[in-house]
Design a protein around this motif. Structure first.
Motif, PDB file in Angstrom:
ATOM      1  N   HIS A 520       0.838  -1.180  -0.224  1.00 48.85           N
ATOM      2  CA  HIS A 520      -0.020   0.165   0.048  1.00 48.85           C
ATOM      3  C   HIS A 520       0.874   1.103  -0.032  1.00 48.85           C
ATOM      4  CE1 HIS A 520      -3.831  -1.977   1.705  1.00 48.85           C
ATOM      5  NE2 HIS A 520      -3.432  -2.611   0.637  1.00 48.85           N
ATOM      6  N   SER A 524       0.700   4.829  -2.048  1.00 48.85           N
ATOM      7  CA  SER A 524       0.706   6.280  -1.430  1.00 48.85           C
ATOM      8  C   SER A 524       2.021   7.023  -1.723  1.00 48.85           C
ATOM      9  CB  SER A 524       0.800   5.862   0.174  1.00 48.85           C
ATOM     10  OG  SER A 524      -0.136   5.268   0.648  1.00 48.85           O
ATOM     11  N   LEU A 544      -6.653  -3.150  -2.474  1.00 49.72           N
ATOM     12  CA  LEU A 544      -6.050  -1.774  -2.402  1.00 49.72           C
ATOM     13  C   LEU A 544      -6.195  -0.715  -1.476  1.00 49.72           C
ATOM     14  CD1 LEU A 544      -7.583  -1.142  -6.083  1.00 49.72           C
ATOM     15  CD2 LEU A 544      -5.302  -1.601  -5.841  1.00 49.72           C
ATOM     16  N   PRO A 545      -5.261   0.274  -1.285  1.00 49.61           N
ATOM     17  CA  PRO A 545      -5.328   1.022  -0.111  1.00 49.61           C
ATOM     18  C   PRO A 545      -6.726   2.019  -0.431  1.00 49.61           C
ATOM     19  CG  PRO A 545      -3.751   1.741  -1.569  1.00 49.61           C
ATOM     20  CD  PRO A 545      -4.145   0.431  -2.126  1.00 49.61           C
TER      21      PRO A 545
END
Length: 915
Positions: A520, A524, A544-545
């Motif tokens: 993740h 980001s 998925l984040p």
């Protein structure tokens, strides 16, 4: 390279040199520190100012007694006379807000003629909104420098400019950037006035000035300027290039010649090779023809040669160009050059002084392998050989080109290996190896010193084997901004060298064999800059984040992976989201319109999403495609649609119920509507007739009732109509025959009764085979894989109804018909004897009716026929021997049929045996 733009942004050394000489000749020429302004000249300047419109206040300093201290004004310190006016727009970023504010507008007042010592006048990059260049400028005979470029003048260039006998530099470049939105044209139909400048002018730019009216003597007129060093005639609508010059012509001092973007349509003329002072020659987009002459060997001072985008230059790239020791910039792209480049490169390798820094041979027909002599171009910074037919490997000598910053070999047929010596190029910024058929292994040594690398593009054919074999923990020296790798084996792990790439603004990793989870933290890390995120056709798993902001993201394609978990709650400006063919589950966010307000194309098919389709999708005003096929959505389809650009809806193969929303009729752009395989009920809403652009309708596999709408005839673009497996009743409306572009008609599995309309021969698209490929492409865009529809183009399926009557004779006029299925009805009569007129028929199913009579012998004449079913009718007589179908099940259930392949013998066969 846009040389004109560079000129605007950075005045050439030539101008700086002129200005320096001018100042040296006048040592007292400085900005006055004490009031010295001559009152009459001050009044002239104020009058000039009053005629201008100065939105940005650039002339706010033009107050007080001393005009020599005003911005843009320079006086002679000894005489106090105004000698220079420089009112060039301070912003050179064209069409920016700052540029528009900085434009002076209005008129140019004749008071300028009172400045009797003015030698420098620059009014460039302003907006005079079509003003004609004033004749009185020709009265300022002291001018040595005049720049009126890019200021939206129009009309005829005044011949009075020929009176400026001291003029050394004249810039009339006429590309217009007017804020009014109007394009203004500056013309020069008579160039005789140039003779007045013959003894002084060294620089002339008439780019975008229309010279089409100047006649065939235009070059002769320019050649009278015997001191000319730079001549720019970019995009001047010149229609011919003289093959020779008269003996009186003299351009011997010419150093820069730009005739680009005209329609010269001729071979390269030999008189060019008499211009032995040439340093820069631009002949791009001129439709030049023929080969490159050997006369280029005379231009020994040539530094820049641009012959790009002529489309007609052909032959081999000659070795003579490799012999030009001063050549730095060579662009031959977008022509018809062919053959190998070995001789050309060998000439460079033998050249003791090799100055070449830019070489573009892209978009030609060059072939063969790249020779080792390529490495002799040690000073080269840009090398573009893309879009040719080169084969083989990259030569290992590439490692000698230590100055290389860009290497583009994309779109060739290179089928060899990538050498490890590539890893020596420490200056390399842009590496593009796309669209070749590379093989072999890429090791850490291929990248070990690529410290400057910012963009990396690489793919090969899916059946080729190019494998990244680097340690899983390797951290490379580069931080990429763009990566595009397709059909190459990177996985199964998501390697460390990719994990550390957190400065990316464009990511494409398609079909790279990654079967790992992606941290993740990587998502980001790239969130703030990334604009394209494509990880399609891998086997990436995991979730998925959630709750990330991607402020610049335009395209997201995570399709054909093994992602699972909920829909990502990403805030983006993305216009395209592809999550199809994964294992996502759960509901869609109710505020999807807030998360993705600019969404145009939403592809979520083949997942496990549940819940209802959020009505907030109706508020995504730019939405064009909504594809939710094969999920587990339930509830009703939102009834909130209103006028915007939605042209494709595919919510098929879900668990939707309720009625088809009437508000769909408020979508004027709707082209594809696929609602099949749900549990929708009620009637087909009449409001759909307002969607006049509908091309593909599939409402099959639902619980719809009512009649087949007669208003369907209004949909003149309708390509496919599938209403199968519902509970529709009534008769087939005759109006359906008048749909001119219908190629697929499926009304099977309903309760429709009555006869097949006799007017069926009016389905002209099937009768004439006219196919609108654009219509079918719309379907492909929506469903991505439209093969199942493509296989049934030109088909009629009316099976499984209560139809009666005979097979209409008009059906034989549908000569492009491929599939005809009338099975499981109550039709009677006989099979038409001329059925062979359906010469493209592939499938014919007439089973389970009451059709009688003999099987026509002509049926055997349909060579394209692959599937046939005549079972369970009242057919009689002998099965034609020429029929290629020998499966008894095709004919079973016809008690009066006889002959092979049925076991029943025909009476005449029995009698013959008895005899």
């Amino acid at each position: 390279m846009d040389l004109k733009l560079n000129l605007k942004l950075k005045p050439s050394f030539f101008f700086s040199f002129l200005t320096l000489i001018f100042l040296l000749k006048s040592p007292g020429l400085v900005s006055a520190s004490n009031p010295k302004c001559i009152s009459t000249e001050r009044e002239a300047l104020l009058t000039f100012k009053q005629s201008l419109t100065d939105v940005s206040g650039r002339l706010s300093s033009w107050t007080g007694p001393d005009c020599c201290n005003w911005n843009g004004i320079l006086c002679d310190a000894k005489t106090s006379h105004v000698v220079k006016i420089d009112l060039r727009n301070p912003s050179q970023v064209v069409n920016s807000d700052e540029y528009k504010r900085g434009c002076l507008r209005g008129k140019i007042h004749q008071s300028l003629t009172r400045l009797k010592f003015l030698s420098y006048l620059d009014l460039s990059s302003n907006d005079f909104n079509g003003l004609v260049i004033p004749e009185f400028i020709g009265q300022i005979v002291t001018l040595r420098y005049l720049n009126l470029s890019s200021s939206s003048f129009s009309g005829e260039v005044p011949a009075s400019l020929g009176n400026l006998s001291k003029l050394e530099s004249l810039d009339l470049y006429a590309e217009s950037f007017s804020d009014s939105g109007t394009t203004f044209a500056l013309t020069a139909s008579n160039l005789k006035w140039l003779s007045g400048l013959s003894s002084s002018l060294t620089y002339l730019d008439m780019g975008y000035v229309k010279l089409s009216g100047a006649g065939e003597t235009w070059l002769q007129d320019f050649s009278i300027l015997t001191k000319l060093k730079e001549l720019h005639l970019f995009n001047c609508e010149l229609k011919n290039l003289p093959s020779s010059l008269s003996s009186s012509a003299n351009l011997k001092l010419l150093e820069v010649l730009d005739l680009s973007e005209n329609s010269l349509s001729s071979p390269i003329p030999n008189w060019l090779f008499d211009l032995t002072s040439l340093r820069k020659l631009f002949l791009r987009w001129d439709f030049l023809q023929g080969t490159i002459p050997s006369g280029f060997k005379n231009l020994k001072l040539l530094e820049t040669l641009d012959l790009s985008n002529n489309l007609g230059l052909s032959g081999e790239v000659p070795a003579v160009l490799g012999e030009l020791s001063q050549l730095k910039y060579l662009d031959l792209s977008a022509n018809e050059f062919n053959g190998q480049i070995n001789g050309f490169l060998d000439a460079f390798s033998k050249n003791k002084v090799n100055s070449l820094v830019f070489l573009d041979l892209s978009s030609n027909k060059l072939a063969g392998t790249l020779p080792e002599s390529l490495g002799a171009l040690r000073n080269l910074q840009i090398l573009d050989l893309s879009s040719n037919s080169f084969t083989g490997s990259i030569p290992s000598s590439i490692g000698n080109m230590l100055s290389l910053k860009k290497l583009d070999l994309s779109f060739n047929a290179m089928n060899g290996k990538i050498p490890e010596s590539l890893g020596k190029l420490e200056q390399l910024v842009d590496l593009d190896l796309m669209a070749n058929t590379w093989e072999g292994v890429l090791l850490q040594s291929h990248f070990i010193n690529l410290r400057s690398l910012k963009t990396f593009r690489l793919n090969t054919e899916p059946n080729k084997s190019l494998v990244f074999k680097v340690p899983s923990t390797w951290v490379p020296p580069f931080r990429l901004e763009l990566i595009n790798i397709e059909n190459c084996q990177i996985g199964p792990k998501f390697p460390m060298w990719l994990q550390v790439q957190t400065k990316l603004n464009s990511v494409t990793l398609r079909n790279t064999g990654i079967a790992d989870t992606i941290p993740h933290s990587w998502f980001s890390g790239i969130a703030s800059e990334v604009t394209y995120l494509i990880l399609a056709n891998n086997r990436i798993k995991g979730t998925l984040p959630q709750n990330l902001a991607f402020p610049n993201l335009n395209t997201i394609d995570l399709s054909s992976n093994n992602f699972q978990g909920p829909f990502p709650l990403w805030t983006t400006k993305a216009t395209e989201l592809r999550l199809y063919e994964n294992n996502f589950s759960g509901p869609l966010p109710l505020n999807i319109n807030v998360l993705m307000p600019r969404m145009e194309k939403l592809y979520l098919f083949h997942n496990s999403f549940t819940g209802s389709i959020p009505s907030s999708l109706c508020e995504v005003s730019g939405l064009q495609i909504l594809s939710l096929r094969n999920n587990r959505f339930s509830g009703s389809l939102p009834n909130c649609w209103h006028q915007f650009m939605l042209y494709g809806i595919d919510v098929s193969e879900n668990n939707l119920s309720g009625e088809i929303p009437a508000s769909l009729g408020a979508l004027p752009s709707l082209s594809v509507l696929l609602l099949n395989q749900n549990a929708l009920q009620g009637k087909i809403p009449d409001t759909l007739q307002n969607c006049s652009g509908l091309t593909n309708i599939d409402l099959g596999g639902n619980k719809l009732t009512g009649k087949v709408p007669s208003w369907l005839s209004k949909l003149s673009s309708l390509f496919m109509l599938r209403l199968q497996s519902n509970s529709l009743d009534g008769q087939i409306p005759d109006s359906l025959c008048s749909v001119p572009n219908l190629h697929i008609l499926d009304l099977s599995g309903n309760k429709i009764s009555g006869p097949v309309p006799k007017c069926i021969n009016n389905l002209t698209a099937i009768a004439r085979g006219t196919t609108n490929s654009e219509v079918f492409q719309n379907l492909v865009f929506v469903v991505t894989r439209a093969r199942k529809y493509q296989e049934i183009v030109n088909s009629i399926n009316l099976s499984g109804n209560n139809l009666s009557g005979e097979i209409p004779a008009g059906i034989l006029d549908l000569s492009y018909l491929r599939i005809l299925d009338l099975s499981r009805n109550s039709m009677a009569g006989s099979i038409p004897g001329e059925i062979s007129k359906l010469g493209r028929l592939e499938t014919l199913d007439l089973s389970r009716n009451r059709i009688s009579g003999a099987i026509p012998q002509s049926l055997a004449g349909i060579s394209s026929l692959q599937k046939l079913n005549l079972s369970y009718n009242k057919l009689e007589g002998r099965i034609p021997q020429l029929l290629k179908f020998q499966d008894p099940s095709i004919y079973i259930g016809n008690e009066l049929l006889c002959g092979k392949p049925l076991p029943k013998k025909c009476p005449q066969d029995v009698n013959r045996r008895l005899l």
